[in-house]
Design an enzyme around this catalytic site. Sequence first.
Site, PDB file in Angstrom:
ATOM      1  N   GLU A  47       1.007  -1.293  -0.057  1.00  0.00           N
ATOM      2  CA  GLU A  47       0.036   0.133   0.000  1.00  0.00           C
ATOM      3  C   GLU A  47       0.740   1.366   0.114  1.00  0.00           C
ATOM      4  OE1 GLU A  47      -3.709   1.746   2.548  1.00  0.00           O
ATOM      5  OE2 GLU A  47      -2.151   0.652   3.724  1.00  0.00           O
ATOM      6  N   LYS A 119      -9.508   1.308  -2.547  1.00  0.00           N
ATOM      7  CA  LYS A 119      -9.856   1.033  -1.013  1.00  0.00           C
ATOM      8  C   LYS A 119     -11.188   1.158  -0.575  1.00  0.00           C
ATOM      9  CE  LYS A 119      -7.433   1.185   3.460  1.00  0.00           C
ATOM     10  NZ  LYS A 119      -6.378   1.845   4.012  1.00  0.00           N
ATOM     11  N   CYS A 160      -5.028  -3.122   2.882  1.00  0.00           N
ATOM     12  CA  CYS A 160      -4.696  -3.081   4.391  1.00  0.00           C
ATOM     13  C   CYS A 160      -6.257  -3.115   5.230  1.00  0.00           C
ATOM     14  CB  CYS A 160      -4.301  -1.650   4.527  1.00  0.00           C
ATOM     15  SG  CYS A 160      -3.293  -1.265   5.858  1.00  0.00           S
TER      16      CYS A 160
END
Length: 289
Positions: A47, A119, A160
């Site tokens: 990330e 995300k 993440c």
Amino acid sequence: MSDTPKSFRVGLVQMCAGRMVDRNIAAATELIRAAARGGAQYVQTPEMTNILELDRERLLAAIKPEVDDPGVTQFRFLARELGIWLHVGSLALVGERGRPVNRSLLISPEGRIDARYDKIHMFDVDLPGGESYRESASYEPGHEAVVAALPWGQLGMTICYDLRFPHLHRALAKAGARFLAVPAAFTKPTGLAHWHTLLRARAIENQCYVFAAGQGGCHENGRETFGHSLVISPWGEVLAEADVQPAVTFADVELQRLEDVRRQVPSLRHDRPFDVVYAADTPPNEVAS
């Protein structure tokens, strides 16, 4: 005789990204080349490959739309030159609506962007010790889960903090994912407590290989990330693990292993619908003895 590949090599690139985009791209490029030299056919970076910046104004001054981003251009060139599937774990980019997005890109060996994932879950937390993060203050969340095609099977793309939402990974597995990607920049406190446990759980419950390249070390912005990039088998075994420093971690992925696990414990086929109900109070005439 089937020509379907029976295995492939994964290379996870672990970084310690800073505030300078050009330096981060150069560092990532060096490690991606090392991964390709080591035989990796699928290479994943962490990330925030291009910048790790908490200050919103500095972030906005540094990032660009995807079409103009130098990292995107460089990584497409690298994938084509090296003949690899390059999964850029995420880049901070200016999205189509003008707000920053935390975007993952899967680039084919022809240099084509085959998949994009923004995300979904924003890291808005207050940690023990006083650390506080408000990702939603800087980034626009995504709204679509993404499954992408690799030569060896389908890849479910996450980033993440998404790791803490098991329903997302279940949906990806039910949609055909055999591999789950979790590029990350986990903080040291949350990594110490939860990184291995959550990644192994996502692998076991969804019977998928999990590939998780991480940021690791102390960054220019004062943040400390956990590192420990991991490859996990569908049985929950740790096949490869990094330490904290920038490095490439390799693992050979056996496709038959996944089929064996899914046959032995076919839990993906055992989901059943159910309702959640609130239990009524015990009737007055039902007194415990």
